[in-house]
Motif scaffolding. Sequence first.
Motif, PDB file in Angstrom:
ATOM      1  N   LEU A 135       9.475  -3.016   2.857  1.00 10.07           N
ATOM      2  CA  LEU A 135       9.889  -3.908   1.777  1.00 10.07           C
ATOM      3  C   LEU A 135      11.318  -3.603   1.348  1.00 10.07           C
ATOM      4  CD1 LEU A 135       6.573  -3.828  -0.261  1.00 10.07           C
ATOM      5  CD2 LEU A 135       7.576  -5.876   0.771  1.00 10.07           C
ATOM      6  N   HIS A 136      11.658  -2.330   1.265  1.00 12.33           N
ATOM      7  CA  HIS A 136      13.024  -1.960   0.911  1.00 12.33           C
ATOM      8  C   HIS A 136      13.993  -2.392   2.002  1.00 12.33           C
ATOM      9  CE1 HIS A 136      16.504   0.837   0.630  1.00 12.33           C
ATOM     10  NE2 HIS A 136      16.404   0.541  -0.650  1.00 12.33           N
ATOM     11  N   MET A 137      13.624  -2.190   3.267  1.00 10.87           N
ATOM     12  CA  MET A 137      14.494  -2.601   4.368  1.00 10.87           C
ATOM     13  C   MET A 137      14.766  -4.106   4.331  1.00 10.87           C
ATOM     14  SD  MET A 137      13.224  -0.406   7.673  1.00 10.87           S
ATOM     15  CE  MET A 137      13.517   1.366   7.788  1.00 10.87           C
ATOM     16  N   PRO A 152       9.714   4.210  -5.312  1.00 12.41           N
ATOM     17  CA  PRO A 152       8.495   4.572  -6.049  1.00 12.41           C
ATOM     18  C   PRO A 152       7.269   4.574  -5.144  1.00 12.41           C
ATOM     19  CG  PRO A 152       9.101   2.293  -6.478  1.00 12.41           C
ATOM     20  CD  PRO A 152      10.225   2.882  -5.683  1.00 12.41           C
ATOM     21  N   ARG A 153       6.423   5.573  -5.302  1.00 10.63           N
ATOM     22  CA  ARG A 153       5.180   5.667  -4.534  1.00 10.63           C
ATOM     23  C   ARG A 153       4.084   4.838  -5.208  1.00 10.63           C
ATOM     24  NH1 ARG A 153       8.995   8.855  -2.427  1.00 10.63           N
ATOM     25  NH2 ARG A 153       8.250  10.491  -1.010  1.00 10.63           N
ATOM     26  N   GLY A 172       0.811  -1.208   0.000  1.00  7.97           N
ATOM     27  CA  GLY A 172       0.000   0.000   0.000  1.00  7.97           C
ATOM     28  C   GLY A 172       0.843   1.257   0.000  1.00  7.97           C
ATOM     29  N   ALA A 173       0.280   2.329   0.546  1.00  7.69           N
ATOM     30  CA  ALA A 173       0.874   3.663   0.433  1.00  7.69           C
ATOM     31  C   ALA A 173       2.248   3.773   1.077  1.00  7.69           C
ATOM     32  CB  ALA A 173      -0.077   4.693   1.029  1.00  7.69           C
ATOM     33  N   GLU A 174       2.463   3.104   2.213  1.00  5.21           N
ATOM     34  CA  GLU A 174       3.730   3.229   2.928  1.00  5.21           C
ATOM     35  C   GLU A 174       4.529   1.927   2.957  1.00  5.21           C
ATOM     36  OE1 GLU A 174       2.344   4.487   6.745  1.00  5.21           O
ATOM     37  OE2 GLU A 174       2.029   6.580   6.124  1.00  5.21           O
ATOM     38  N   SER A 175       4.020   0.897   2.323  1.00  4.19           N
ATOM     39  CA  SER A 175       4.616  -0.437   2.429  1.00  4.19           C
ATOM     40  C   SER A 175       6.032  -0.524   1.884  1.00  4.19           C
ATOM     41  CB  SER A 175       3.743  -1.463   1.694  1.00  4.19           C
ATOM     42  OG  SER A 175       2.449  -1.516   2.242  1.00  4.19           O
ATOM     43  N   VAL A 176       6.361   0.340   0.934  1.00  6.12           N
ATOM     44  CA  VAL A 176       7.656   0.262   0.275  1.00  6.12           C
ATOM     45  C   VAL A 176       8.813   0.425   1.261  1.00  6.12           C
ATOM     46  CG1 VAL A 176       7.780   2.723  -0.309  1.00  6.12           C
ATOM     47  CG2 VAL A 176       8.967   1.052  -1.728  1.00  6.12           C
ATOM     48  N   LEU A 217       7.206  -3.580  -7.845  1.00  5.86           N
ATOM     49  CA  LEU A 217       8.043  -3.392  -6.664  1.00  5.86           C
ATOM     50  C   LEU A 217       8.768  -4.680  -6.293  1.00  5.86           C
ATOM     51  CD1 LEU A 217       8.631  -0.991  -4.891  1.00  5.86           C
ATOM     52  CD2 LEU A 217       6.806  -1.728  -3.342  1.00  5.86           C
ATOM     53  N   ALA A 218       8.080  -5.807  -6.388  1.00  3.60           N
ATOM     54  CA  ALA A 218       8.725  -7.086  -6.081  1.00  3.60           C
ATOM     55  C   ALA A 218       9.890  -7.345  -7.018  1.00  3.60           C
ATOM     56  CB  ALA A 218       7.702  -8.217  -6.168  1.00  3.60           C
ATOM     57  N   GLU A 219       9.725  -6.974  -8.279  1.00  5.47           N
ATOM     58  CA  GLU A 219      10.804  -7.160  -9.253  1.00  5.47           C
ATOM     59  C   GLU A 219      11.945  -6.188  -8.992  1.00  5.47           C
ATOM     60  OE1 GLU A 219      11.522  -7.029 -14.107  1.00  5.47           O
ATOM     61  OE2 GLU A 219       9.485  -7.035 -13.281  1.00  5.47           O
ATOM     62  N   ARG A 220      11.614  -4.940  -8.747  1.00  7.68           N
ATOM     63  CA  ARG A 220      12.645  -3.922  -8.519  1.00  7.68           C
ATOM     64  C   ARG A 220      13.480  -4.240  -7.281  1.00  7.68           C
ATOM     65  NH1 ARG A 220      12.056   2.646  -8.635  1.00  7.68           N
ATOM     66  NH2 ARG A 220      13.878   3.149  -7.353  1.00  7.68           N
TER      67      ARG A 220
END
Length: 244
Positions: free
Chosen positions: A52-54, A188-189, A45-49, A83-86
């Motif tokens: 996920l990045h961490m 990315p947002r 969602g909006a802040e999940s990245v 996002l999963a691919e990136r």
Amino acid sequence: MPQSDLGTRVQALNDRYRHHSAISVLDHALRDPQAGQLALVSSFGAESVVLLHMVSVTRRETPVIFIDTEMLFTETLVYQQELAERLALRDLRIIRAAPAALAAHDPDNTLHQRDTDACCALRKTEPLQRALNGFDGWITGRKRYQSGTRAALDFFEVEEGTERIKVNPLAHWTREDLQTYMDENRLPRHPLVARGYPSIGCTPCTTPVRPGEDPRSGRWRDQDKTECGIHFVNGRMVRRGVSA
């Protein structure tokens, strides 16, 4: 493990990592035998990245559980894939409600119109409980600032009614901390954020937020409901402010 022993283990983890940073808590939790086998549960969602990045820079092979309610925005599904691919997530697990359960309880996809709690339980809570079988705990994006009931949220806590723990690496973060992290790491947002959706759930139950409204006001608008139900006790939804 008995709840008393689990509570002792959680207290020891909080004592050990109390003064650590969010990414340090996450990194240690994923490697500390006291924390056990963990999975990250993410809505993409909006802040999940941020989490996920961490995970991608600490332990990329961490299982990431994504609940596809089959009522999500197309933008969320595309964002999840990109996002999963990136981030090169190595163990993404997409879970859904069992077809037999959907056929029995929501054959025409209108349950949300009659009973949003039952719809969330069918499409989110129950699939997640199955997905968490075999794990000692799960990582959430819950934060103290989100509601008064989370004002004393620790990094580690016992999930009531289960033998699992919850890990909350971002417990002490503010909304500004999240934005700064996204900016500094050029993340990315979610595309719907720019269109007035600061909190994103399923299509039928999410509306844009008007200027000056609470960021969560677009979720289950005009209903006495603030939780999707993934934070539960013995499989039952608990109303505890905003969800992760």
